[in-house]
Design a protein around this motif. Structure first.
Motif, PDB file in Angstrom:
ATOM      1  N   ASN A 104       0.871  -1.245   0.131  1.00 45.15           N
ATOM      2  CA  ASN A 104       0.008  -0.053  -0.103  1.00 45.15           C
ATOM      3  C   ASN A 104       0.864   1.396   0.104  1.00 45.15           C
ATOM      4  OD1 ASN A 104      -1.715   2.003   0.570  1.00 45.15           O
ATOM      5  ND2 ASN A 104      -3.029   0.740   1.888  1.00 45.15           N
ATOM      6  N   LYS A 105       1.052   1.777  -1.425  1.00 39.78           N
ATOM      7  CA  LYS A 105       2.084   2.963  -1.434  1.00 39.78           C
ATOM      8  C   LYS A 105       1.483   4.320  -0.672  1.00 39.78           C
ATOM      9  CE  LYS A 105      -0.288   1.580  -4.820  1.00 39.78           C
ATOM     10  NZ  LYS A 105      -0.436   1.253  -6.423  1.00 39.78           N
ATOM     11  N   ALA A 106       0.019   4.426  -0.558  1.00 34.15           N
ATOM     12  CA  ALA A 106      -0.731   5.421  -0.214  1.00 34.15           C
ATOM     13  C   ALA A 106      -0.277   5.560   1.112  1.00 34.15           C
ATOM     14  CB  ALA A 106      -2.016   5.625  -0.374  1.00 34.15           C
ATOM     15  N   ASN A 159       4.574   4.340 -12.760  1.00 32.07           N
ATOM     16  CA  ASN A 159       3.007   3.777 -12.847  1.00 32.07           C
ATOM     17  C   ASN A 159       2.822   3.162 -14.069  1.00 32.07           C
ATOM     18  OD1 ASN A 159      -0.016   4.789 -13.765  1.00 32.07           O
ATOM     19  ND2 ASN A 159       0.012   4.378 -11.595  1.00 32.07           N
ATOM     20  N   GLY A 160       2.621   1.795 -13.746  1.00 31.87           N
ATOM     21  CA  GLY A 160       2.166   1.098 -15.072  1.00 31.87           C
ATOM     22  C   GLY A 160       0.954   1.485 -15.968  1.00 31.87           C
ATOM     23  N   THR A 161      -0.083   1.869 -15.385  1.00 35.68           N
ATOM     24  CA  THR A 161      -1.280   2.200 -15.995  1.00 35.68           C
ATOM     25  C   THR A 161      -0.904   3.423 -17.030  1.00 35.68           C
ATOM     26  OG1 THR A 161      -2.471   1.287 -14.271  1.00 35.68           O
ATOM     27  CG2 THR A 161      -3.625   2.894 -15.532  1.00 35.68           C
ATOM     28  N   GLY A 162      -0.243   4.500 -16.106  1.00 34.70           N
ATOM     29  CA  GLY A 162       0.117   5.638 -17.169  1.00 34.70           C
ATOM     30  C   GLY A 162       0.874   5.345 -18.301  1.00 34.70           C
ATOM     31  N   GLY A 187      -6.535  -5.402 -14.173  1.00 32.43           N
ATOM     32  CA  GLY A 187      -6.301  -5.304 -12.970  1.00 32.43           C
ATOM     33  C   GLY A 187      -5.079  -4.460 -12.609  1.00 32.43           C
ATOM     34  N   TYR A 188      -4.554  -3.473 -13.497  1.00 33.16           N
ATOM     35  CA  TYR A 188      -3.475  -2.659 -13.315  1.00 33.16           C
ATOM     36  C   TYR A 188      -3.869  -1.349 -12.451  1.00 33.16           C
ATOM     37  CZ  TYR A 188      -1.504  -5.264 -17.278  1.00 33.16           C
ATOM     38  OH  TYR A 188      -0.934  -6.053 -18.047  1.00 33.16           O
ATOM     39  N   ALA A 189      -4.873  -1.003 -12.902  1.00 33.04           N
ATOM     40  CA  ALA A 189      -5.451   0.391 -12.478  1.00 33.04           C
ATOM     41  C   ALA A 189      -6.054   0.464 -10.925  1.00 33.04           C
ATOM     42  CB  ALA A 189      -6.501   1.149 -13.381  1.00 33.04           C
ATOM     43  N   GLU A 190      -5.530   1.620 -10.315  1.00 36.72           N
ATOM     44  CA  GLU A 190      -6.081   1.896  -9.126  1.00 36.72           C
ATOM     45  C   GLU A 190      -7.481   1.891  -8.971  1.00 36.72           C
ATOM     46  OE1 GLU A 190      -3.714   2.097  -6.188  1.00 36.72           O
ATOM     47  OE2 GLU A 190      -2.690   1.424  -7.963  1.00 36.72           O
ATOM     48  N   ALA A 191      -8.288   1.664  -7.756  1.00 29.87           N
ATOM     49  CA  ALA A 191      -9.430   1.688  -7.527  1.00 29.87           C
ATOM     50  C   ALA A 191     -10.092   3.109  -8.055  1.00 29.87           C
ATOM     51  CB  ALA A 191      -9.716   1.602  -6.038  1.00 29.87           C
ATOM     52  N   PHE A 195      -5.834   8.392  -9.767  1.00 34.09           N
ATOM     53  CA  PHE A 195      -4.618   8.305  -8.961  1.00 34.09           C
ATOM     54  C   PHE A 195      -3.517   7.990 -10.143  1.00 34.09           C
ATOM     55  CE2 PHE A 195      -4.995   7.710  -4.312  1.00 34.09           C
ATOM     56  CZ  PHE A 195      -6.080   8.405  -4.218  1.00 34.09           C
ATOM     57  N   ASP A 196      -3.891   7.231 -10.988  1.00 31.48           N
ATOM     58  CA  ASP A 196      -3.095   6.820 -12.104  1.00 31.48           C
ATOM     59  C   ASP A 196      -2.684   7.969 -13.040  1.00 31.48           C
ATOM     60  OD1 ASP A 196      -2.458   3.860 -11.576  1.00 31.48           O
ATOM     61  OD2 ASP A 196      -4.550   3.648 -12.053  1.00 31.48           O
ATOM     62  N   VAL A 197      -3.899   8.427 -13.679  1.00 33.69           N
ATOM     63  CA  VAL A 197      -3.601   9.404 -14.815  1.00 33.69           C
ATOM     64  C   VAL A 197      -3.168  10.693 -14.103  1.00 33.69           C
ATOM     65  CG1 VAL A 197      -4.987   7.941 -16.352  1.00 33.69           C
ATOM     66  CG2 VAL A 197      -6.178   9.870 -14.742  1.00 33.69           C
TER      67      VAL A 197
HETATM   68  N1  HSE Z   1      -1.952   1.264 -10.485  1.00 34.58           N
HETATM   69  C1  HSE Z   1      -0.784   0.845 -10.173  1.00 34.58           C
HETATM   70  C2  HSE Z   1       0.099   1.133 -11.538  1.00 34.58           C
HETATM   71  C3  HSE Z   1      -0.547  -0.393  -9.679  1.00 34.58           C
HETATM   72  O1  HSE Z   1      -0.662   1.219 -12.682  1.00 34.58           O
HETATM   73  O2  HSE Z   1       1.409   1.335 -11.641  1.00 34.58           O
HETATM   74  C4  HSE Z   1       0.842  -0.846  -9.215  1.00 34.58           C
HETATM   75  O3  HSE Z   1       1.215  -0.079  -7.971  1.00 34.58           O
END
Ligand code: HSE
Length: 438
Positions: A104-106, A159-162, A187-191, A195-197
């Motif tokens: 949990n990074k936050a 940030n993998g999603t970004g 399953g990459y993106a945050e809830a 937070f990602d973008v």
């Molecule tokens: N949402 C985060 C990412 C998950 O895309 O990098 C991994 O911390």
């Protein structure tokens, strides 16, 4: 010796991946840890939801408090995310003398100082490798592998999603929202995908990296954060014409005046390895005074890559269960009473080079006005291209690369440029990093 009992809070993507890895590799993991490790308890919001893992032999509950209160559980693995309930559960687990592993990074970026103080008082470990860059063991690399160095700077795609969105937009011309939906499905993106973008997730991770690199307390509120939502396909194309790639970077650098702590889209020379890190992959470049530049690369999100880091932390905890707590590796790499008070620099005091894009009226004297404003602010231009108006359009695009300048000077220059009658709309600014190790 009896196996160590683990309680997992959250059986979603990472929780399910963690159970799978611990079960599949149980024998190999026991050889490494010196003891068996079994998940005996788990909490999930909905016990009827289909899971990616088997829950045979695991006592399930919808109440995570039951797990942190259970005297049999030696290690609590917190994978529910967020920083309210997660904070209460982690603090309670510590109070109960349990070791904690979290992704949990936050939680760590915002409450780590308090959590580590409580953990130290109780003599328990709080491990958080999976909080930064998914499966890449970057915390261990900086905290232990580079312990002989003065870290000068680090820069990462964290940030993998970004990164997945920017890559798909560039390579396939795909639409932003469409790629974001795919990242969510995988399953990459945050809830909350903001937070990602919007760079918040990357800022959480950078805050943690800066603390362990420079030995400073966690200061998430001081991080400068800019996301990828304003990047257009044109910016990506123009940057490529100039020999650069646009990546969303977290950058932290130690300077004489303080520590830079910033997350924003960045132009990077395309020949750099890190400029070619695509998709959901993450990479962190760390420059140490002794080792020089080092690059760490791997999957930044996903069930088993993140589980890889979670399980490594569980193994670490098990290995030291019988050793003296005072001699364990400190949470922020430096001894708690030796953290420095080096300030975080305000963004306006940070010096970088810039890519600027502006819409100009196609008439004489326009460029002269722009270059005069830049010149008056001591900003020197490295390259300039003009894209002629297409069809009936009367506006041309002007793209400039500048040499390094303090952000405050650039803010003032942009304000003046935007007030010119011959300029339409806002000036797009993307910071540039050469990431040159010399
Ligand atoms: N949402 C985060 C990412 C998950 O895309 O990098 C991994 O911390």
């Amino acid at each position: 010796m009896d196996p160590v009992k683990v309680g997992v809070l959250g059986l979603g993507t990472v929780g399910g991946g963690t159970v799978n890895v611990l079960q599949r590799n149980a024998e190999e993991i026991a050889r490494r840890a010196g003891r068996g490790i079994v998940v005996t308890h788990a909490a999930a919001r909905d016990l009827n939801k289909p899971r990616i893992c088997s829950t045979d032999g695991i006592t399930l509950t919808t109440d995570p408090k039951e797990v942190v209160e259970d005297p049999d559980v030696a290690i609590v693995v917190e994978l529910i995310g967020g920083d309210t309930l997660a904070l209460d559960l982690v603090m309670r687990a510590i109070e109960n003398g349990k070791h904690v592993v979290t992704a949990n990074k936050a939680l760590i970026a915002k409450h780590g100082n308090e959590i580590f103080a409580a953990a130290q008082a109780k003599g328990v470990i709080v491990a958080f490798e999976a909080a930064v860059a998914g499966g890449i063991p970057i915390i261990k690399a900086i905290r232990e592998g580079l312990a002989g160095n003065q870290i000068e700077w680090l820069a990462g795609i964290i940030n993998g999603t970004g990164n997945f969105i920017l890559t798909e937009m560039r390579d396939k011309g795909r639409d932003f929202d469409d790629v974001l939906k795919e990242a969510q499905a995988l399953g990459y993106a945050e809830a909350d995908p903001e937070f990602d973008v919007e760079g918040i997730d990357a800022a959480h991770k950078l805050t943690i990296l800066a603390s362990i690199a420079f030995g400073i307390p966690l200061q998430f509120d001081a991080a400068f954060t800019e996301g990828i939502t304003k990047i257009t396909r044109e910016d990506v194309t123009y940057a490529e014409e100039l020999g650069y790639r646009i990546k969303h970077l977290g950058v932290s650098r130690r300077t004489d005046k303080g520590v830079e702590l910033r997350v924003h889209p960045t132009l990077i020379p395309e020949r750099r390895l890190i400029a070619n890190v695509d998709g959901v992959m993450n990479a962190v470049l760390v420059q140490g005074d002794a080792v020089g530049p080092t690059l760490y690369y791997g999957a930044g999100a996903g069930d088993e890559p993140t589980a890889s880091a979670v399980v490594a932390d569980v193994v670490d905890v098990v290995r030291v269960l019988t050793s003296d707590p005072e001699n364990r590796v400190p949470h922020l790499a430096f001894q708690p009473d030796s953290l420095s008070d080096l300030p975080i620099l305000k963004m306006e005091d940070v010096e970088t080079a810039y890519y600027l894009r502006m819409q100009v009226k196609d008439e004489p004297g326009v460029l002269a006005d722009v270059t005069r404003i830049l010149g008056d602010k001591g900003i020197s231009i490295e390259a300039i291209i003009q894209k002629e108006p297409e069809g009936d359009a009367t506006q041309a695009s002007v793209i400039m690369l500048t040499h390094k300048v303090v952000e405050k000077q650039m803010d003032e220059a942009i304000k003046q440029i935007e007030s010119l009658k011959t300029i339409t709309g806002e000036v797009t600014r993307i910071r540039m990093e050469n990431l040159d190790a010399s």
